[in-house]
Design a protein around this motif. Sequence first.
Motif, PDB file in Angstrom:
ATOM      1  N   GLY A  69       7.267  -3.733  19.580  1.00 13.48           N
ATOM      2  CA  GLY A  69       6.769  -5.056  19.226  1.00 13.48           C
ATOM      3  C   GLY A  69       5.367  -5.079  18.656  1.00 13.48           C
ATOM      4  O   GLY A  69       4.838  -6.142  18.350  1.00 13.48           O
ATOM      5  N   ARG A  70       4.747  -3.922  18.484  1.00 11.48           N
ATOM      6  CA  ARG A  70       3.373  -3.846  17.983  1.00 11.48           C
ATOM      7  C   ARG A  70       3.353  -3.252  16.584  1.00 11.48           C
ATOM      8  O   ARG A  70       3.988  -2.237  16.323  1.00 11.48           O
ATOM      9  N   LEU A  71       2.593  -3.865  15.703  1.00  9.49           N
ATOM     10  CA  LEU A  71       2.420  -3.369  14.342  1.00  9.49           C
ATOM     11  C   LEU A  71       1.487  -2.163  14.397  1.00  9.49           C
ATOM     12  O   LEU A  71       0.340  -2.280  14.843  1.00  9.49           O
ATOM     13  N   VAL A  72       1.966  -0.987  13.957  1.00 16.91           N
ATOM     14  CA  VAL A  72       1.164   0.231  14.061  1.00 16.91           C
ATOM     15  C   VAL A  72       0.971   0.937  12.719  1.00 16.91           C
ATOM     16  O   VAL A  72       0.271   1.947  12.651  1.00 16.91           O
ATOM     17  N   GLY A  73       1.574   0.434  11.660  1.00 23.19           N
ATOM     18  CA  GLY A  73       1.387   1.030  10.340  1.00 23.19           C
ATOM     19  C   GLY A  73       1.792   0.045   9.267  1.00 23.19           C
ATOM     20  O   GLY A  73       2.606  -0.847   9.507  1.00 23.19           O
ATOM     21  N   LEU A  74       1.181   0.186   8.081  1.00 21.26           N
ATOM     22  CA  LEU A  74       1.550  -0.681   6.976  1.00 21.26           C
ATOM     23  C   LEU A  74       1.185  -0.043   5.645  1.00 21.26           C
ATOM     24  O   LEU A  74       0.285   0.780   5.563  1.00 21.26           O
ATOM     25  N   ALA A  75       1.937  -0.416   4.624  1.00 17.67           N
ATOM     26  CA  ALA A  75       1.709   0.072   3.265  1.00 17.67           C
ATOM     27  C   ALA A  75       2.016  -1.059   2.292  1.00 17.67           C
ATOM     28  O   ALA A  75       3.019  -1.756   2.443  1.00 17.67           O
ATOM     29  N   SER A  76       1.150  -1.225   1.304  1.00 12.06           N
ATOM     30  CA  SER A  76       1.326  -2.258   0.287  1.00 12.06           C
ATOM     31  C   SER A  76       1.306  -1.583  -1.083  1.00 12.06           C
ATOM     32  O   SER A  76       0.380  -0.814  -1.381  1.00 12.06           O
ATOM     33  N   PHE A  77       2.316  -1.877  -1.920  1.00 13.28           N
ATOM     34  CA  PHE A  77       2.376  -1.265  -3.242  1.00 13.28           C
ATOM     35  C   PHE A  77       3.105  -2.157  -4.228  1.00 13.28           C
ATOM     36  O   PHE A  77       3.896  -3.022  -3.844  1.00 13.28           O
ATOM     37  N   ARG A  78       2.770  -1.953  -5.509  1.00 14.71           N
ATOM     38  CA  ARG A  78       3.420  -2.659  -6.608  1.00 14.71           C
ATOM     39  C   ARG A  78       2.988  -2.012  -7.913  1.00 14.71           C
ATOM     40  O   ARG A  78       2.086  -1.178  -7.925  1.00 14.71           O
ATOM     41  N   THR A  79       3.601  -2.420  -9.019  1.00 15.09           N
ATOM     42  CA  THR A  79       3.168  -1.947 -10.327  1.00 15.09           C
ATOM     43  C   THR A  79       1.912  -2.715 -10.697  1.00 15.09           C
ATOM     44  O   THR A  79       1.924  -3.937 -10.746  1.00 15.09           O
ATOM     45  N   PRO A  80       0.807  -1.993 -10.945  1.00 18.45           N
ATOM     46  CA  PRO A  80      -0.431  -2.697 -11.287  1.00 18.45           C
ATOM     47  C   PRO A  80      -0.385  -3.255 -12.707  1.00 18.45           C
ATOM     48  O   PRO A  80       0.346  -2.745 -13.560  1.00 18.45           O
ATOM     49  N   GLU A  81      -1.163  -4.304 -12.943  1.00 20.73           N
ATOM     50  CA  GLU A  81      -1.249  -4.923 -14.265  1.00 20.73           C
ATOM     51  C   GLU A  81      -1.604  -3.868 -15.312  1.00 20.73           C
ATOM     52  O   GLU A  81      -2.507  -3.067 -15.109  1.00 20.73           O
ATOM     53  N   GLY A  82      -0.868  -3.858 -16.409  1.00 27.83           N
ATOM     54  CA  GLY A  82      -1.158  -2.969 -17.522  1.00 27.83           C
ATOM     55  C   GLY A  82      -0.667  -1.546 -17.349  1.00 27.83           C
ATOM     56  O   GLY A  82      -0.836  -0.726 -18.250  1.00 27.83           O
ATOM     57  N   ALA A  83      -0.067  -1.217 -16.230  1.00 25.45           N
ATOM     58  CA  ALA A  83       0.418   0.148 -15.997  1.00 25.45           C
ATOM     59  C   ALA A  83       1.826   0.306 -16.560  1.00 25.45           C
ATOM     60  O   ALA A  83       2.570  -0.673 -16.681  1.00 25.45           O
ATOM     61  N   PRO A  84       2.212   1.535 -16.877  1.00 21.04           N
ATOM     62  CA  PRO A  84       3.596   1.768 -17.308  1.00 21.04           C
ATOM     63  C   PRO A  84       4.579   1.317 -16.228  1.00 21.04           C
ATOM     64  O   PRO A  84       4.274   1.389 -15.032  1.00 21.04           O
ATOM     65  N   VAL A  85       5.735   0.866 -16.637  1.00 17.88           N
ATOM     66  CA  VAL A  85       6.720   0.311 -15.716  1.00 17.88           C
ATOM     67  C   VAL A  85       7.184   1.326 -14.661  1.00 17.88           C
ATOM     68  O   VAL A  85       7.595   0.945 -13.574  1.00 17.88           O
ATOM     69  N   HIS A  86       7.098   2.604 -14.957  1.00 16.47           N
ATOM     70  CA  HIS A  86       7.552   3.622 -13.998  1.00 16.47           C
ATOM     71  C   HIS A  86       6.455   4.075 -13.045  1.00 16.47           C
ATOM     72  O   HIS A  86       6.628   5.025 -12.297  1.00 16.47           O
ATOM     73  N   THR A  87       5.320   3.381 -13.067  1.00 14.72           N
ATOM     74  CA  THR A  87       4.196   3.725 -12.192  1.00 14.72           C
ATOM     75  C   THR A  87       4.040   2.659 -11.124  1.00 14.72           C
ATOM     76  O   THR A  87       4.167   1.476 -11.382  1.00 14.72           O
ATOM     77  N   VAL A  88       3.756   3.111  -9.931  1.00 19.74           N
ATOM     78  CA  VAL A  88       3.499   2.213  -8.806  1.00 19.74           C
ATOM     79  C   VAL A  88       2.133   2.570  -8.238  1.00 19.74           C
ATOM     80  O   VAL A  88       1.729   3.736  -8.260  1.00 19.74           O
TER      81      VAL A  88
ATOM     82  N   HIS B 117       5.062   7.041   4.747  1.00 20.63           N
ATOM     83  CA  HIS B 117       4.974   7.590   3.388  1.00 20.63           C
ATOM     84  C   HIS B 117       6.371   7.903   2.861  1.00 20.63           C
ATOM     85  O   HIS B 117       6.690   7.587   1.708  1.00 20.63           O
ATOM     86  N   THR B 118       7.209   8.493   3.680  1.00 18.26           N
ATOM     87  CA  THR B 118       8.588   8.796   3.281  1.00 18.26           C
ATOM     88  C   THR B 118       9.329   7.520   2.904  1.00 18.26           C
ATOM     89  O   THR B 118      10.054   7.487   1.901  1.00 18.26           O
ATOM     90  N   ALA B 119       9.143   6.452   3.674  1.00 17.43           N
ATOM     91  CA  ALA B 119       9.789   5.164   3.369  1.00 17.43           C
ATOM     92  C   ALA B 119       9.288   4.619   2.032  1.00 17.43           C
ATOM     93  O   ALA B 119      10.063   4.067   1.244  1.00 17.43           O
ATOM     94  N   CYS B 120       7.985   4.774   1.756  1.00 18.92           N
ATOM     95  CA  CYS B 120       7.435   4.339   0.466  1.00 18.92           C
ATOM     96  C   CYS B 120       8.101   5.106  -0.670  1.00 18.92           C
ATOM     97  O   CYS B 120       8.555   4.512  -1.656  1.00 18.92           O
ATOM     98  N   VAL B 121       8.151   6.436  -0.536  1.00 24.01           N
ATOM     99  CA  VAL B 121       8.742   7.275  -1.584  1.00 24.01           C
ATOM    100  C   VAL B 121      10.203   6.893  -1.818  1.00 24.01           C
ATOM    101  O   VAL B 121      10.651   6.805  -2.966  1.00 24.01           O
ATOM    102  N   GLU B 122      10.940   6.632  -0.759  1.00 25.28           N
ATOM    103  CA  GLU B 122      12.339   6.211  -0.902  1.00 25.28           C
ATOM    104  C   GLU B 122      12.433   4.901  -1.685  1.00 25.28           C
ATOM    105  O   GLU B 122      13.305   4.742  -2.541  1.00 25.28           O
ATOM    106  N   GLN B 123      11.539   3.958  -1.399  1.00 23.98           N
ATOM    107  CA  GLN B 123      11.543   2.688  -2.122  1.00 23.98           C
ATOM    108  C   GLN B 123      11.151   2.898  -3.576  1.00 23.98           C
ATOM    109  O   GLN B 123      11.743   2.314  -4.474  1.00 23.98           O
ATOM    110  N   TRP B 124      10.141   3.735  -3.826  1.00 23.30           N
ATOM    111  CA  TRP B 124       9.721   4.011  -5.205  1.00 23.30           C
ATOM    112  C   TRP B 124      10.865   4.621  -5.996  1.00 23.30           C
ATOM    113  O   TRP B 124      11.122   4.249  -7.134  1.00 23.30           O
TER     114      TRP B 124
END
Length: 168
Positions: free
Chosen positions: A58-77, A98-105
Amino acid sequence: MIRTAVPAEAERVVALHARARATYYPDGAPQDGTDWLAAWRSAIERPDGHVLCVVEQGRLVGLASFRTPEGAPVHTVKLFQFHVDPDHWRSGIGTALHTACVEQWRADGRHTAVLDVHVDNRRAQAFYARQGWSPDPENPPAEGDHHLWLRYAVPGERPGKERGTTGE
């Protein structure tokens, strides 16, 4: 459990962000006027971004925020934020997140990830190096800059390449 953060968790996200960020500023995290609650709410609600969180008992112990930045190529996060509660360092949470991020990417068709890390945050730099990140040759450090840019090649097949070919 790793899952997508929801808007109702924004205050918990801000608290974790503040605890983790304070560890790499010797005099405490600078107060630059940023409204972190509004910033995190925006990140969580963005339709073009992701905020993943790790919840244990029930406790938040990790977080990651990501998206394609403005002006970046579409395949870059860009990985904008990546934090593990300092009480849970060296427990495998960061690697799992990190593994979960890579899977989403990979699922989103991303080929490259970039991030910037504070020069005094040696722990994070070592973590990213263990995950396969390296200095970004397109963004060398500028004199007086307090951030290092890192790049990560997202593993997986690239569109347009046949299996077993050299691509030449």
